[in-house]
Design a protein around this motif. Structure first.
Motif, short mmCIF file in Angstrom:
data_model
loop_
_atom_site.label_atom_id
_atom_site.label_comp_id
_atom_site.label_asym_id
_atom_site.label_seq_id
_atom_site.Cartn_x
_atom_site.Cartn_y
_atom_site.Cartn_z
N LEU A 192 0.83 -1.20 0.00
CA LEU A 192 0.00 0.00 0.00
C LEU A 192 0.87 1.25 0.00
CD1 LEU A 192 -2.82 -1.06 2.49
CD2 LEU A 192 -2.95 -0.88 0.00
N LYS A 193 2.00 1.18 0.70
CA LYS A 193 2.92 2.31 0.75
C LYS A 193 3.54 2.58 -0.62
CE LYS A 193 7.06 3.37 3.28
NZ LYS A 193 7.91 2.93 4.36
N LEU A 194 3.72 1.54 -1.39
CA LEU A 194 4.29 1.69 -2.74
C LEU A 194 3.42 2.58 -3.62
CD1 LEU A 194 5.59 -1.85 -3.69
CD2 LEU A 194 6.93 0.20 -3.35
N PHE A 195 2.11 2.47 -3.47
CA PHE A 195 1.21 3.22 -4.33
C PHE A 195 1.12 4.70 -3.96
CE2 PHE A 195 -0.28 -1.08 -5.31
CZ PHE A 195 -0.20 -1.00 -6.69
N SER A 196 1.80 5.09 -2.89
CA SER A 196 1.89 6.51 -2.58
C SER A 196 3.14 7.13 -3.23
CB SER A 196 1.93 6.72 -1.06
OG SER A 196 3.13 6.18 -0.53
N ASN A 197 3.90 6.30 -3.94
CA ASN A 197 5.13 6.75 -4.59
C ASN A 197 4.82 7.17 -6.03
OD1 ASN A 197 7.68 7.02 -5.68
ND2 ASN A 197 8.49 5.18 -4.73
N ALA A 198 5.19 8.38 -6.38
CA ALA A 198 4.92 8.91 -7.73
C ALA A 198 5.67 8.12 -8.80
CB ALA A 198 5.30 10.38 -7.80
N VAL A 199 6.84 7.61 -8.46
CA VAL A 199 7.62 6.85 -9.45
C VAL A 199 6.90 5.55 -9.81
CG1 VAL A 199 9.82 5.70 -9.89
CG2 VAL A 199 9.78 7.89 -8.70
N VAL A 200 6.26 4.92 -8.85
CA VAL A 200 5.50 3.70 -9.13
C VAL A 200 4.37 4.01 -10.10
CG1 VAL A 200 4.01 1.93 -8.11
CG2 VAL A 200 6.12 2.57 -6.96
N TRP A 201 3.69 5.12 -9.91
CA TRP A 201 2.61 5.50 -10.82
C TRP A 201 3.17 5.81 -12.22
CZ3 TRP A 201 -2.12 4.21 -10.03
CH2 TRP A 201 -2.58 4.06 -8.72
N ALA A 202 4.34 6.44 -12.28
CA ALA A 202 4.96 6.70 -13.58
C ALA A 202 5.34 5.39 -14.26
CB ALA A 202 6.19 7.59 -13.41
N LEU A 203 5.88 4.44 -13.50
CA LEU A 203 6.19 3.12 -14.04
C LEU A 203 4.94 2.44 -14.60
CD1 LEU A 203 8.65 1.68 -11.38
CD2 LEU A 203 9.02 1.63 -13.83
N LEU A 204 3.88 2.47 -13.83
CA LEU A 204 2.63 1.85 -14.27
C LEU A 204 2.09 2.53 -15.53
CD1 LEU A 204 0.84 1.24 -10.87
CD2 LEU A 204 1.65 -0.50 -12.46
N ALA A 205 2.14 3.85 -15.57
CA ALA A 205 1.61 4.58 -16.73
C ALA A 205 2.40 4.27 -18.00
CB ALA A 205 1.64 6.09 -16.45
N VAL A 206 3.73 4.28 -17.90
CA VAL A 206 4.56 3.99 -19.08
C VAL A 206 4.37 2.55 -19.52
CG1 VAL A 206 6.94 3.80 -19.90
CG2 VAL A 206 6.24 5.81 -18.59
N ALA A 207 4.32 1.63 -18.55
CA ALA A 207 4.15 0.21 -18.89
C ALA A 207 2.79 -0.05 -19.52
CB ALA A 207 4.33 -0.65 -17.64
N ILE A 208 1.74 0.50 -18.97
CA ILE A 208 0.39 0.27 -19.51
C ILE A 208 0.27 0.87 -20.91
CG2 ILE A 208 -2.03 0.93 -19.24
CD1 ILE A 208 -1.60 0.53 -16.19
N PHE A 209 0.80 2.08 -21.11
CA PHE A 209 0.76 2.68 -22.43
C PHE A 209 1.54 1.84 -23.44
CE2 PHE A 209 2.54 5.33 -25.76
CZ PHE A 209 1.39 5.88 -26.29
N SER A 210 2.76 1.45 -23.06
CA SER A 210 3.61 0.67 -23.98
C SER A 210 2.99 -0.67 -24.31
CB SER A 210 4.99 0.45 -23.35
OG SER A 210 5.62 1.68 -23.11
N TYR A 211 2.51 -1.38 -23.30
CA TYR A 211 1.88 -2.69 -23.54
C TYR A 211 0.61 -2.54 -24.37
CZ TYR A 211 4.96 -5.12 -20.30
OH TYR A 211 6.05 -5.69 -19.69
N GLY A 212 -0.17 -1.52 -24.10
CA GLY A 212 -1.39 -1.30 -24.87
C GLY A 212 -1.09 -1.06 -26.34
N LYS A 213 -0.10 -0.22 -26.61
CA LYS A 213 0.27 0.07 -27.99
C LYS A 213 0.85 -1.18 -28.67
CE LYS A 213 -0.18 3.49 -29.69
NZ LYS A 213 -1.29 3.95 -30.54
N LEU A 214 1.73 -1.91 -27.97
CA LEU A 214 2.32 -3.13 -28.54
C LEU A 214 1.25 -4.18 -28.84
CD1 LEU A 214 5.54 -3.47 -26.38
CD2 LEU A 214 5.48 -3.33 -28.87
#
Length: 134
Positions: A7-29
């Motif tokens: 739960l503490k991880l999801f308060s980290n902005a870098v984790v959200w950036a990781l998720l956003a880049v990964a979801i966008f990249s996987y979606g496009k691929l």
């Protein structure tokens, strides 16, 4: 099992950036690989996105490293404010949570690179088949 660290991880902005880049990249691929029928427009779109997707995927481990560095900095800041290692359990927990971002970056990049390679292979195969048909 203690889920508070997750739960503490999801308060980290870098984790959200990781998720956003990964979801966008996987979606496009995935859309280029499986949901769009190969044609000339598909080929142009793939050629447009291949380099950008490789760059986005390469950013994932770097974002993970950024999260680790920021987590370690906050842990060392906590140590300096509390005069050393009085709370060793708290410090080790802070370092462990900092390492999760690197792990996430690496876990996200490996399947993405495999999909990227598959897309490049599909593009090359389609180009060869298109030339042979002519």
């Amino acid at each position: 099992m203690d889920f508070s660290i997750y739960l503490k991880l999801f308060s980290n902005a870098v984790v959200w950036a990781l998720l956003a880049v990964a979801i966008f990249s996987y979606g496009k691929l995935l859309s280029l690989l499986f949901f769009i029928k190969p044609c000339q427009a598909w080929l142009m779109r793939c050629n447009y996105w291949i380099a950008a997707l490789k760059t986005l995927l390469a950013a994932l481990p770097l974002l993970g490293l950024l999260g680790t560095i920021s987590g370690l900095l906050s842990t060392f800041n906590f140590m300096s404010l509390n005069n050393g290692l009085d709370m060793q359990e708290m410090v080790s927990g802070g370092i462990a949570s900092a390492m999760y971002t690197t792990q996430l970056g690496l876990v996200f990049v490996v399947p993405g690179l495999l999909l990227h390679t598959l897309l490049k292979s599909k593009v090359a195969t389609w180009q060869v088949e298109a030339v042979c048909v002519r």
